[in-house]
Design an enzyme around this catalytic site. Structure first.
Site, PDB file in Angstrom:
ATOM      1  N   ASN A 253       0.855  -1.193   0.000  1.00 39.89           N
ATOM      2  CA  ASN A 253       0.000   0.000   0.000  1.00 39.89           C
ATOM      3  C   ASN A 253       0.884   1.233   0.000  1.00 39.89           C
ATOM      4  O   ASN A 253       1.753   1.391   0.858  1.00 39.89           O
ATOM      5  CB  ASN A 253      -0.905  -0.006   1.241  1.00 39.89           C
ATOM      6  CG  ASN A 253      -2.031   1.011   1.132  1.00 39.89           C
ATOM      7  OD1 ASN A 253      -1.875   2.066   0.509  1.00 39.89           O
ATOM      8  ND2 ASN A 253      -3.157   0.715   1.732  1.00 39.89           N
ATOM      9  N   CYS A 258      -5.313   0.975  -1.296  1.00 41.92           N
ATOM     10  CA  CYS A 258      -5.943  -0.325  -1.029  1.00 41.92           C
ATOM     11  C   CYS A 258      -7.039  -0.608  -2.050  1.00 41.92           C
ATOM     12  O   CYS A 258      -7.279  -1.766  -2.418  1.00 41.92           O
ATOM     13  CB  CYS A 258      -6.492  -0.364   0.392  1.00 41.92           C
ATOM     14  SG  CYS A 258      -7.618   0.986   0.790  1.00 41.92           S
ATOM     15  N   HIS A 498     -11.391   1.611   3.987  1.00 37.37           N
ATOM     16  CA  HIS A 498     -10.379   0.639   3.594  1.00 37.37           C
ATOM     17  C   HIS A 498     -11.025  -0.440   2.727  1.00 37.37           C
ATOM     18  O   HIS A 498     -12.172  -0.831   2.956  1.00 37.37           O
ATOM     19  CB  HIS A 498      -9.752   0.011   4.844  1.00 37.37           C
ATOM     20  CG  HIS A 498      -8.649  -0.954   4.543  1.00 37.37           C
ATOM     21  ND1 HIS A 498      -7.499  -0.587   3.874  1.00 37.37           N
ATOM     22  CD2 HIS A 498      -8.522  -2.285   4.820  1.00 37.37           C
ATOM     23  CE1 HIS A 498      -6.716  -1.652   3.750  1.00 37.37           C
ATOM     24  NE2 HIS A 498      -7.311  -2.688   4.313  1.00 37.37           N
ATOM     25  N   ASP A 515      -5.507  -8.486   1.864  1.00 38.13           N
ATOM     26  CA  ASP A 515      -5.534  -7.203   2.572  1.00 38.13           C
ATOM     27  C   ASP A 515      -4.195  -6.524   2.348  1.00 38.13           C
ATOM     28  O   ASP A 515      -3.264  -6.661   3.151  1.00 38.13           O
ATOM     29  CB  ASP A 515      -5.793  -7.446   4.062  1.00 38.13           C
ATOM     30  CG  ASP A 515      -5.968  -6.141   4.847  1.00 38.13           C
ATOM     31  OD1 ASP A 515      -5.818  -5.070   4.243  1.00 38.13           O
ATOM     32  OD2 ASP A 515      -6.234  -6.205   6.055  1.00 38.13           O
TER      33      ASP A 515
END
Length: 1137
Positions: A253, A258, A498, A515
C-alpha cells in the site's frame, strides 16, 4: 496507574451505583471500592437483561485510555466492539478442528482452555500458557476483583513493538461441569490487538455468587475451566509469509491505494485477462511510462515472486504524482478507466477485442405501446452493472428491479409520432451476459436532503452461485449460471475507509483474503455471509460499516477458459528477460546502496570537459558529468590507477592526477600516485566528498610520457581565448612552465594554436586576479601570485590587442561584466498553461528586438510572430499588459518591478500574423464547441478592427477542422454563467460586442464568454412555426447552473415530450438516467414545470425584449461537479500515459 470506570449489570439495572476500578500498571494488584447493599446484590439479575442491545456489561481492554460512562449510565459505543455476525460458535468438533490444525501455528482459528485452580482464593492475575494462532501467542488472562471475575484474551503480550497488529473475534466461555449444560458466555468480542491494547475482554465477566452457584456447576474441586474460541486475521507488522501459507502474495500500500490493490488482485486472478496483458506488445515502450509494461511487471511478480509486490512503478506509468497515491478513489471508476486504457493498448493488435470478449454484455432499452403497434428499441453494451441495494433483500430482487418495466400513462404518455400520445411500457432487458460479470452494489448514492453522497450499509444477500436466465430476453446457447469469484469489501463511510478483497481463485470454494500486503486463507462464511451488511444486532442498532461493494461472477460454462492456468512458457521469453534484467539492475542498485559505506566514489573530470565552459572557471560542478569510479576504502591507490588505465585506455606514464582542493576557485594540487601507490584509499586526505580529481591525459598527437612535474619550480597554467566578435570564451589548453619563464614567450605558442600569424599582438587577462596583466616581459613568478602550498590553477585569457571598439562586448572584462548582469527569466505561454515553461539567461541590457530574437530561437519560430506580456505578481502570477513592439527600454526595465526573492517571469504568445499587422486588427477571444457539446477549445482570432460578426466567423472557419460533408456554417453566441444570453447576427459590428467595461473570459461558466459553433444541418432552414430555443442545465436551484448550454429546434404547439426526446438523443443520455431529469421553462427568473403533454408555446421564447433569454431548463444532478480543493480524497481518476 490508570483509572477506568466500569459499570456492572446490577448498576446498569438499578441506575443507583457506579464502581470505579483501579488497575495497576503491571496488572499484579487490583483494588476496588464499592458501596452496595446486600439487598441490591440479592436482587441483581444473574443473566443479561432481555433487551441486551440496550444494556451490556462493559467491554474493554486493560490499560486502555480512560473513558467515562455517558449520562444515561451506558458505556460509550466506541467501547462496544463486538462483531455482528450471526454465526454461532460451537466447540472444536463442531468447527471441524482436528489435531493437525491444532498444532499449526499459522491457523486462523482455534479453541483452547485454561483451568484455574483455587479460584475462590484467587487474589491476583493469572495467565494461561500460550497457544499460537496466526503465528502469534494467545493467552487467557484472569483478573479477580472484589465483586466479579475478570476474563480477558491477550495477544502477543510480551511484544512491545508498536508496528504489529492483529484483528480478531472471539467468544469467551466458562464451562460447566454439569453434563449437557451450556457454558456461560457473554457477547462475542471483536478487537484490533496491538502493543498498547494487547488484551480485551470483560472486567466483570461473572459475579462471584453466580460463579459459585452449585446448581450451575461452574466450580469443581475449587477449579474452573475457561475456554476461548478465537478467529484471527493475518497479522500486520510481523513476519508473515503469505506465499508460504497461501501460495499467493499481496500488494504494498502506497498510502491510500488499497482500492487499487483489491482491484488489481481481482484482475490478476482473471487468468485469461492476465495472459492477454502478458501478450501486449511492449518491446519498444518506455519502461517508466508504459502502462502495459508496468502491469505486466506487477502480474509477473504476483505470479512468480515470493514477497509483497510494489506498485509505485505502475502508478508512475499512469502519470500520477506522489499525492495521487494518498488519495482514495472509487473502485468502479478506477476499473472503468483501467479497462479503457488496456482496450486502447490492445487496439490494432491480435489482442483487439479481448476486453469486450471478457467483460462486455448487451442489453436493450425498449418502449412498447399498449394500444397500437409501435415499438422503439435501442441496444447498448455494458462492462458492469450497477445494482440498487436500497430496500432490496438480495441480488435477485436487485436484478428484478433493474429490468422492471415502467408504465407511461396520464401526463407521462409516450409520443409515438403519427400515433400521437400513447400509453406504453418502458424498460430494459438483457440480451447477453459476459463471461466475467462485474456487479457494483450501489452503496454510495446521492442524498437530495444533504446534497451529498452517503453510504447505505443495508443488509444485502448475494450467493456463491446464481442463475440469471430469467432476466434475458431470449435464452443463450449456455445457461446463465454464474459462480462467485471475488468479493470487494469496503469498510468505512463516504468520506473514506479501507478496501480488502476475498477471492476464490479457482472457483472451487477455497477462499483467500487479500488485505494489501497480507494474504491469508479464510472461511467461505467470512467471504460471503459476513459481508452482507446490515445491523450489528448483538451489540447495538448501528449498521455494519464493512460490507460488499463489488462482486465478480464468472460464467459456469467459461470457467475453464477464464481461469485456465498460465504456465511460464506461455509468457514471452523477451518479456521475461526484460523483467529479469530490471530485477538484476534493481538488486545491484540496492546492493550498491547497502554497501555505500564500504566504498569511495571517485569523480574523474577530463580536460575535454573544459571546452563546454564559456564562463569563468574551468567547469561547472553542477552541470559536469564526470566519470565515476567506485573503489573499496581498503584498496590501494595503485589499484585505483589500474582502474583508470582500463577505463580510459591510457598508460600510467601518459596520465597525471590532480586533487581538486576547493570547489569555487577550482584550484588543484598535484597527486603523485607513484609515491602513494601502496597507500589505502581511506588514508588519502581529501576535503571533497566524493573525491573529485582532474585526470590529465597526454594529447593523442603528442607521443611519449607526460613530463614530470615539480610543484616547487613549475606552474600549471590553463589558457583561454576571448573571441570579441562572437562574444565567446574558448578553452585552448593547459601548459606547465617554469617559474622563470616570461609570459610574453607564451604568445607565439598561443598564436600557433589559434591559427593566427606568429606576430599577432595579444593581451593577457588573469582571471583569478580579475585584472589585465601589463608586465609580460617579467618572469611568471613575478607576475602571478604563486601560493606556498603549491596550489595550481591559474587561468590566463588571451585576446587581440586591437579590436573594434564598436563591438557589443569588445573586451573580456566587458564579457564578464555582462555575465554578472545577466537575468534568469522564466517564459510562460499565456494562451496554453499546459505548455512547459522554459528559462533563459539574458543580458539585462537587451532591448526588445534582442529579447524577441532570443526567445524565437528557443521556440524555433518567427520573431515577428511573438508578443510579450508583463507579469502581474499578486497571489498568483498572471499575464498583464502587452509589451508594445516599439518598447525602447531594456529587459531590466521589464522585470525591475519584481521582488529580488521572486523569479523573473515574462509571458509570451504565438501569433498567427506579424505583430506589426496587429495595429489594424482586433484580438477576439472565444470558445469553439464541437457538435456533440463535449469538446471545447479556446480560439484567439484577429479580425479587422471595423469588421462584423460575419468577418469574425470567416476568420474562425480558417482555424476549424470541418467534417467532409459539412456545410461550414457557423454562428456566434454570448454565454454567461452556463446560459445563452444572446445569439449574435452576422451584421453586428464587433465594436459593439467588445465593450471596454465588460470582462470577457473563455470559460462558459464565467462572467461573459463568446462561443462559436457549427450550425447543424436540420437547423439551417426554419419554418414559420419553428424556433431555436436555448436549453440549459441546473441542479435544484436556478443559480446552480452548470454544463454547456445549447440551442434546440422546437415547433409551436408540439408536446414537450417530443422536444425532450430530441434533446435526449442530442445529449445521448441513457433511459435510466433520463428518468431522473426534471423539466421547466425559465423566464424572467421564474420556472414553470411542464409535462410531456404540455404544448410548446414559442411566444414565450420569441417575445423576449430585455434581460436574460428565456430557456428550457434541465434539472438534474451535476455529475461533473468540481470537487473542493480541500477534499483531496475525491479527485477524479485519470491515467495520463
Amino acid at each position: 496507574m490508570e483509572i477506568e470506570t466500569d459499570q456492572s449489570i446490577e448498576a446498569m439495572d438499578t441506575q443507583d451505583t457506579q464502581e470505579v476500578e483501579i488497575l495497576t500498571s503491571d496488572l499484579q494488584q487490583q483494588q476496588q471500592q464499592q458501596q452496595q447493599t446486600p439487598q441490591q446484590q440479592q436482587n441483581s439479575p444473574p443473566q443479561l437483561p432481555k433487551f441486551k442491545n440496550l444494556i451490556q456489561p462493559q467491554l474493554h481492554a486493560v490499560g486502555a485510555v480512560t473513558q467515562l460512562p455517558s449520562e444515561n449510565g451506558n458505556v460509550p459505543p466506541q467501547q462496544l466492539l463486538a462483531d455482528s455476525s450471526s454465526t454461532s460458535f460451537g466447540d472444536a468438533e463442531a468447527m471441524g478442528i482436528d489435531d493437525e490444525s491444532k498444532e499449526d501455528q499459522f491457523r486462523s482459528e482455534t479453541t483452547f482452555s485454561f483451568t484455574v485452580e483455587n479460584v475462590v482464593q484467587l487474589k491476583s492475575q493469572r495467565l494461561s500458557p500460550p497457544v499460537y494462532v496466526r503465528m502469534l501467542p494467545w493467552r487467557i488472562m484472569v483478573i479477580p476483583n472484589d465483586r466479579a471475575l475478570g476474563f480477558f484474551l491477550q495477544c502477543n503480550g510480551e511484544n512491545d513493538s508498536p508496528t504489529w497488529s492483529c484483528n480478531a473475534i472471539a467468544e469467551l466461555r466458562l464451562k460447566s461441569h454439569k453434563p449437557d449444560a451450556q457454558p456461560f458466555s457473554r457477547a462475542r468480542i471483536k478487537h484490533l490487538f496491538y502493543s498498547k491494547e494487547n488484551d480485551y475482554g470483560y472486567s466483570n465477566f461473572i459475579t462471584w455468587p453466580e460463579l459459585q452457584d452449585s446448581d450451575k456447576s461452574y466450580v469443581h474441586n475449587n477449579s474452573i475451566t475457561l475456554e476461548v474460541h478465537v478467529i484471527a486475521d493475518a497479522p500486520h507488522g510481523v513476519l508473515w509469509d503469505s506465499k508460504k501459507h497461501t501460495g499467493y502474495v499481496g500488494l504494498k500500500n502506497q498510502g491510500a491505494t488499497c482500492y487499487m490493490n483489491s482491484l488489481l488482485q481481482t484482475l490478476y486472478f482473471t487468468n485469461s485477462l492476465r495472459l492477454s496483458v502478458y501478450r501486449i506488445p511492449t518491446e519498444a515502450d518506455d519502461s517508466t511510462k508504459s502502462v502495459g509494461l508496468s502491469l505486466q511487471r506487477v502480474f509477473h511478480e504476483l505470479q512468480f515472486g515470493d514477497r509483497p509486490v510494489g506498485t509505485k512503478k505502475l502508478t508512475k506509468s499512469f502519470g500520477w504524482e506522489t499525492l495521487d497515491s494518498f488519495m482514495q478513489h472509487d473502485v468502479q471508476e478506477f476499473l472503468r478507466v483501467l479497462l479503457d486504457k488496456l482496450e486502447s493498448k490492445m487496439k490494432g493488435t491480435t489482442l483487439e477485442g479481448t476486453i469486450p470478449g471478457l467483460f462486455e454484455g448487451k442489453m436493450s432499452s425498449y418502449i412498447k405501446c399498449k394500444n397500437v403497434d409501435y415499438n422503439s428499441t435501442r441496444y447498448e453494451t455494458f462492462y458492469d452493472i450497477q445494482l440498487n441495494i436500497k430496500d432490496k433483500k438480495n441480488i435477485y430482487e436487485s436484478f428484478q428491479d433493474y429490468v422492471a418495466p415502467e408504465t407511461l400513462e396520464g401526463d407521462n404518455k409516450y409520443d409515438a409520432g403519427v400515433h400521437g400520445l400513447q400509453e406504453a411500457s418502458k424498460g430494459v432487458i438483457f440480451t447477453s451476459f459476459p463471461p466475467v460479470l462485474h456487479l457494483h452494489l450501489m452503496r454510495f448514492q446521492y442524498d437530495p436532503v444533504t446534497d451529498s453522497s452517503i453510504k447505505y450499509n443495508d443488509r444485502f444477500e448475494f450467493y456463491e452461485q446464481i442463475n440469471l436466465d430469467r432476466y434475458l430476453a431470449e435464452s443463450e446457447k449456455t445457461s446463465a449460471d454464474y459462480v462467485l469469484h471475488a468479493v470487494l469489501v469496503h469498510s468505512g463511510d463516504n468520506h473514506g475507509g479501507h478496501y480488502v478483497v476475498f477471492i476464490n481463485p479457482k472457483a472451487d470454494g477455497r477462499w483467500f483474503k487479500f488485505d494489501d500486503d497480507v494474504v491469508s486463507s479464510c472461511r467461505k462464511q467470512e467471504a460471503i455471509e459476513q459481508n452482507y451488511g446490515g445491523m450489528d444486532d448483538e451489540i447495538s442498532f448501528h449498521a455494519k460499516c464493512s460490507n460488499a461493494y463489488m462482486l465478480v461472477y464468472i460464467r459456469q460454462s467459461e470457467l475453464e477458459r477464464v481461469l485456465g492456468d498460465i504456465p511460464e512458457n506461455e509468457i514471452s521469453s523477451d518479456l521475461v528477460e526484460r523483467l529479469d534484467l530490471e530485477k538484476r539492475i534493481e538488486m545491484a542498485r540496492r546492493k550498491e546502496r547497502s554497501e555505500a559505506n564500504l566504498y569511495v566514489s571517485v569523480h574523474v573530470n577530463l580536460e575535454e570537459y573544459f571546452d563546454d565552459q564559456h564562463k569563468g572557471r574551468l567547469f561547472d560542478l553542477e552541470k559536469a558529468h564526470p566519470r565515476i569510479f567506485r573503489i573499496k576504502q581498503n584498496q590501494t591507490v595503485d589499484e585505483l590507477v589500474d582502474m583508470f588505465v582500463k577505463g580510459f585506455g591510457v598508460s600510467r606514464e601518459r596520465m597525471r592526477m590532480w586533487n581538486m582542493c576547493t570547489a569555487q576557485p577550482q584550484k588543484f594540487l598535484h597527486f603523485d600516485f607513484v609515491a602513494e601507490a601502496s597507500r589505502a584509499i581511506e588514508q588519502i586526505p581529501t576535503s571533497q566528498k566524493p573525491w573529485v580529481i582532474w585526470l590529465e591525459l597526454a594529447w593523442p598527437d603528442v607521443s611519449g610520457p607526460l613530463p614530470s612535474f615539480n610543484p616547487k619550480t613549475e606552474v600549471l597554467l590553463f589558457l583561454k581565448y576571448y573571441d570579441a566578435r562572437n562574444k565567446r570564451l574558448n578553452y585552448i589548453g593547459c601548459t606547465q612552465q617554469p617559474h622563470t619563464r616570461r609570459l610574453i614567450d607564451l604568445v607565439p605558442e598561443v598564436n600557433r594554436k589559434l591559427g593566427f600569424d606568429a606576430d599577432t599582438e595579444l593581451t593577457i587577462f588573469d582571471e583569478s586576479a580579475d585584472k589585465k596583466l601589463v608586465n609580460l616581459n617579467e618572469p611568471i613568478e613575478s607576475v602571478l601570485f604563486i601560493p606556498q602550498d603549491h596550489l595550481q590553477g591559474h587561468i590566463l585569457i588571451f585576446e587581440r590587442e586591437n579590436v573594434d571598439a564598436k563591438l557589443d562586448l569588445p573586451t573580456v572584462q566587458d564579457y564578464f561584466h555582462d555575465i554578472v548582469h545577466r537575468v534568469e527569466i522564466i517564459f510562460s505561454d499565456k494562451c496554453n498553461p499546459n505548455e512547459p515553461d522554459f528559462t533563459l539567461k539574458l543580458s539585462g541590457r537587451y532591448n526588445y528586438d534582442q529579447l524577441t530574437n532570443a526567445v524565437a530561437e528557443r521556440l524555433n519560430t518567427d520573431p515577428q510572430k511573438l508578443q510579450f506580456f508583463m507579469c502581474i505578481n499578486n497571489y498568483k502570477e498572471t499575464a498583464g499588459n502587452a509589451v508594445p513592439y516599439t518598447f525602447k527600454g531594456t529587459i531590466k526595465d521589464l522585470v525591475s518591478y519584481t521582488k529580488l526573492s521572486t523569479p523573473k517571469r515574462i509571458f509570451y504568445q504565438r501569433l498567427s500574423l506579424s505583430i506589426h499587422e496587429l495595429d489594424n486588427k482586433k484580438q477576439f477571444k472565444c470558445v469553439w464547441v464541437s457538435s456533440d457539446l463535449k469538446d471545447e477549445k479556446e480560439l484567439v482570432l484577429y479580425p479587422n478592427k471595423n469588421d462584423t460578426v460575419k468577418g469574425l466567423l470567416e476568420e474562425a472557419a480558417k482555424k476549424i477542422t470541418f467534417a467532409e460533408n459539412s456545410r461550414r456554417k457557423l454562428r456566434l453566441m454570448k454565454v454567461s454563467h452556463h446560459k445563452i444570453v444572446a445569439i449574435c447576427k452576422d451584421d453586428i459590428p464587433l465594436d459593439t460586442l467588445l465593450k471596454t467595461n465588460e470582462s470577457i473570459t473563455t470559460t462558459q461558466g464565467g462572467q461573459k464568454a463568446y462561443r462559436i459553433e457549427e450550425v447543424p444541418a436540420e437547423e439551417m432552414q426554419l419554418a414559420e412555426n419553428e424556433f431555436l430555443i436555448p436549453v440549459g442545465h441546473f441542479s435544484k436551484e436556478l443559480y446552480n447552473s452548470f454544463g454547456v448550454p445549447f440551442l434546440a429546434k422546437a415547433r409551436h404547439g408540439e408536446p414537450y415530450g417530443a422536444l425532450k426526446q430530441r434533446i435526449q438523443r442530442r445529449l445521448n443520455v441513457p433511459d435510466k438516467e433520463w428518468e431522473n431529469y426534471k423539466f421547466s421553462v425559465i423566464s424572467m427568473g421564474h420556472n414553470s414545470d411542464v409535462n410531456d403533454n404540455t404544448p410548446v408555446d414559442l411566444e414565450v421564447y420569441r417575445s423576449w425584449t430585455s434581460g436574460q433569454l428565456p430557456f428550457f431548463g434541465l434539472d438534474h444532478i451535476n455529475k461533473s461537479r468540481k470537487r473542493s480543493s480541500l477534499n483531496f480524497s475525491e479527485k477524479a481518476i485519470k491515467i495520463y500515459n
